[in-house]
Design an enzyme around this catalytic site. Structure first.
Site, short mmCIF file in Angstrom:
data_model
loop_
_atom_site.label_atom_id
_atom_site.label_comp_id
_atom_site.label_asym_id
_atom_site.label_seq_id
_atom_site.Cartn_x
_atom_site.Cartn_y
_atom_site.Cartn_z
N GLU A 118 0.82 -1.20 0.00
CA GLU A 118 0.00 0.00 0.00
C GLU A 118 0.85 1.26 0.00
OE1 GLU A 118 -4.08 -1.61 1.97
OE2 GLU A 118 -2.51 -0.89 3.29
N CYS A 131 3.51 8.48 1.36
CA CYS A 131 4.09 7.50 2.28
C CYS A 131 4.27 6.19 1.53
CB CYS A 131 3.15 7.34 3.47
SG CYS A 131 3.72 6.11 4.65
N CYS A 138 7.32 -7.15 7.32
CA CYS A 138 8.50 -6.65 8.03
C CYS A 138 9.05 -7.79 8.87
CB CYS A 138 8.10 -5.47 8.92
SG CYS A 138 9.52 -4.64 9.69
N CYS A 142 7.66 -5.07 16.13
CA CYS A 142 7.26 -4.06 17.10
C CYS A 142 5.84 -4.39 17.57
CB CYS A 142 7.33 -2.67 16.47
SG CYS A 142 8.98 -2.32 15.83
N CYS A 145 2.66 -2.49 16.23
CA CYS A 145 2.54 -2.25 14.78
C CYS A 145 1.91 -3.45 14.10
CB CYS A 145 3.93 -1.99 14.19
SG CYS A 145 3.93 -1.92 12.38
N GLU A 202 11.10 -2.19 7.00
CA GLU A 202 12.23 -1.47 7.60
C GLU A 202 13.21 -1.11 6.47
OE1 GLU A 202 13.42 -0.02 10.48
OE2 GLU A 202 15.03 0.35 9.06
N SER A 233 12.47 6.55 7.64
CA SER A 233 12.17 6.24 9.03
C SER A 233 12.69 4.85 9.37
CB SER A 233 10.65 6.29 9.25
OG SER A 233 10.33 5.84 10.55
N SER A 255 12.18 5.81 15.04
CA SER A 255 11.02 5.36 15.81
C SER A 255 11.48 5.06 17.22
CB SER A 255 10.43 4.10 15.17
OG SER A 255 9.90 4.41 13.91
N LEU A 256 11.39 6.05 18.08
CA LEU A 256 11.95 5.90 19.43
C LEU A 256 10.93 5.22 20.37
CD1 LEU A 256 14.51 6.47 21.06
CD2 LEU A 256 13.50 8.64 21.76
N ASN A 332 -2.70 4.21 16.53
CA ASN A 332 -3.82 3.78 15.69
C ASN A 332 -4.11 2.31 15.96
OD1 ASN A 332 -4.42 6.14 14.06
ND2 ASN A 332 -2.35 5.87 13.26
N CYS A 375 -0.90 5.46 10.12
CA CYS A 375 0.31 4.71 10.49
C CYS A 375 -0.03 3.38 11.12
CB CYS A 375 1.11 5.43 11.57
SG CYS A 375 1.66 7.04 11.15
N1 SAH Z 1 9.86 0.40 9.86
C1 SAH Z 1 10.10 1.78 9.91
C2 SAH Z 1 9.19 2.59 9.01
C3 SAH Z 1 7.75 2.17 8.91
S1 SAH Z 1 6.74 2.39 10.33
C4 SAH Z 1 10.01 2.27 11.34
O1 SAH Z 1 9.58 1.51 12.20
O2 SAH Z 1 10.41 3.40 11.58
C5 SAH Z 1 6.39 4.15 10.31
C6 SAH Z 1 6.01 4.72 11.69
O3 SAH Z 1 4.70 4.30 12.08
C7 SAH Z 1 6.95 4.25 12.79
O4 SAH Z 1 7.34 5.31 13.62
C8 SAH Z 1 6.11 3.27 13.52
O5 SAH Z 1 6.60 3.07 14.80
C9 SAH Z 1 4.74 3.90 13.44
N2 SAH Z 1 3.64 2.98 13.76
C10 SAH Z 1 3.58 1.65 13.53
N3 SAH Z 1 2.39 1.15 13.96
C11 SAH Z 1 1.70 2.18 14.47
C12 SAH Z 1 0.38 2.30 15.04
N4 SAH Z 1 -0.44 1.26 15.17
N5 SAH Z 1 -0.03 3.53 15.43
C13 SAH Z 1 0.78 4.61 15.27
N6 SAH Z 1 2.01 4.54 14.73
C14 SAH Z 1 2.48 3.36 14.33
FE1 SF4 Z 2 8.52 -3.04 11.09
FE2 SF4 Z 2 8.46 -0.37 11.51
FE3 SF4 Z 2 6.31 -1.91 12.05
FE4 SF4 Z 2 8.49 -2.09 13.60
S1 SF4 Z 2 7.16 -0.27 13.33
S2 SF4 Z 2 7.29 -3.81 12.80
S3 SF4 Z 2 10.12 -1.82 12.09
S4 SF4 Z 2 7.20 -1.56 10.05
#
Ligand code: SAH
Ligand code: SF4
Length: 390
Positions: A118, A131, A138, A142, A145, A202, A233, A255-256, A332, A375
């Site tokens: 997407e 985006c 992935c 996380c 996510c 990633e 990111s 992504s801290l 989200n 996101c």
């Molecule tokens: N893998 C990379 C880039 C894709 S994720 C990364 O982790 O940085 C893009 C952003 O969306 C990241 O900061 C991630 O932590 C955030 N994200 C993932 N799932 C989310 C959710 N359910 N709600 C809000 N942000 C989310």
């Molecule tokens: Fe992968 Fe980024 Fe989602 Fe973590 S937040 S699982 S690195 S897409």
């Protein structure tokens, strides 16, 4: 109200069972090499490469027939040998807030499988952000996510990464020649002004393909997006961060999400391998870092997990001395998740502490929630939408 439009009929030509290799996604050198294989003599190769590059990435053409400064014979030979494709549009959804989401089906990989990804376009007053995804699924997990719950399927090719930008340019009519006939784009003169690698995957685990695609995206005679308007990111692949600055040179987002290793280990398990101190050391060493080129720290607000005033204070301390922006992201939710989004008051209190410390801390307004384009909601949700549509 959400409009779901199925525009397959007028979508860019995707030719099933097309075995011709695509020229999209090749570096300039690789494009010249491909022309050599198609019999373009060496003395003309650089010039032809530049002409074709211009047609593909500046004009956005989808056939060799349109390349009018190239001889008919050569055009015919190129048409036989190569394609200039886009991913296939399965659905295009337009949110009530103008956000657009495309479900794209990729060309078959070596195993003949056609995966889906997407891409999301978010128009704002003064900019338009695209985006894009870097992988199907992935490998990281996380816990907040949705993409992380899917097993990795594969890395995207440079063609598929650059192809998302080209497809979006087609759909929002953002090629330079379209703009003459187009209604008003945002203030900056283009519809797609910024690209963020914040979709699925990633990016630093698909380094080479992301690098080639970003070279094409930022090439002044190509897609022409400034590297300052492209943000990569990462969840914190420490050994690749400085290299990314040197070799890819885009803006960086981290992504801290947690301010102690204990919390971050749970949210971003990669932290066990590369803990916060190492991650921030890599950030401090990011090439070209300055107040004009700050690192964005993404911080997802999770109720009762990482959202106390103490967390906010620790965050400020951690980032001391790093030219930084902080982006608070309301969580989200997705089906089956154990997390909830922090209450609005909690987010405001958190943001205030950060503001007082001198950071502008915009809370990222969720966009396109009605089409599940926000996101971390990508991909699997859309399969449900499609099931409903059927
Ligand atoms: N893998 C990379 C880039 C894709 S994720 C990364 O982790 O940085 C893009 C952003 O969306 C990241 O900061 C991630 O932590 C955030 N994200 C993932 N799932 C989310 C959710 N359910 N709600 C809000 N942000 C989310
Ligand atoms: Fe992968 Fe980024 Fe989602 Fe973590 S937040 S699982 S690195 S897409």
């Amino acid at each position: 109200m959400t409009t779901v439009i199925d525009r397959m009929a007028e979508a860019p030509r995707y030719i099933p069972n097309d075995l011709r290799p695509s020229l999209v996604g090749l570096s300039r050198q690789a494009l010249a090499d491909a022309l050599a294989r198609a019999g373009v003599p060496e003395k003309h190769r650089r010039m032809r490469m530049r002409q074709i590059w211009h047609w593909i990435y500046h004009k956005g053409v989808m056939s060799f027939a349109e390349m009018t400064d190239i001889s008919k014979e050569l055009r015919a030979r190129l048409e036989e040998t190569f394609s200039i494709t886009r991913p296939e549009v399965v659905t295009e959804q337009i949110s009530s807030d103008g956000t657009r989401k495309w479900l794209l089906r990729l060309a078959p990989d070596e195993r003949g499988q056609r995966h889906e990804i997407e891409t999301v376009y978010i128009p704002e007053e003064d900019r338009g952000t695209l985006c894009i995804s870097s992988q199907v699924g992935c490998t990281l997990t996380c816990s907040f996510c949705h993409t992380g719950t899917q097993r990795l399927v594969r890395n995207l090719t440079a063609e598929e990464i650059a192809g998302q930008i080209m497809l979006a340019r087609d759909r929002v009519e953002d090629w330079p020649d379209d703009l003459e006939a187009n209604p008003k784009p945002p203030a900056s003169g283009r519809y797609i002004t910024n690209v963020v690698l914040m979709g699925m995957g990633e990016p630093l685990y698909n380094f080479d393909h992301v690098k080639t695609a970003m070279e094409i995206a930022s090439d002044g005679e190509g897609l022409s997006l400034s590297k300052r308007r492209i943000t990569l990111s990462t969840s914190g692949v420490v050994p690749e961060i400085v290299r990314a600055g040197d070799e890819i040179g885009t803006m960086l987002a981290i992504s801290l999400h947690g301010t102690t290793d204990e919390i971050r280990n749970k949210l971003v398990p990669l932290n066990k391998k590369y803990p916060i101190a190492e991650l921030l050391a890599a950030c401090r060493a990011y090439p070209g870092l300055s107040n004009a080129r700050r690192i964005t720290f993404e911080y997802v607000m999770l109720k009762g997990v990482n959202d106390t005033p103490e967390d906010a204070k620790r965050l400020v301390k951690l980032l001391a001395g790093i030219p930084a922006k902080i982006n608070l992201i309301p969580f989200n939710p997705w089906p089956g998740t154990q997390y909830e989004c922090s209450d609005w008051d909690t987010i405001e209190t958190f943001a205030e502490i950060i503001n007082k410390a001198g950071y502008a801390s915009p809370v990222r307004t969720p966009r396109g929630r009605d089409i599940m384009a926000a996101c971390g909601q990508l991909k699997s949700e859309s399969q449900k939408v499609r099931a409903r549509e059927r």
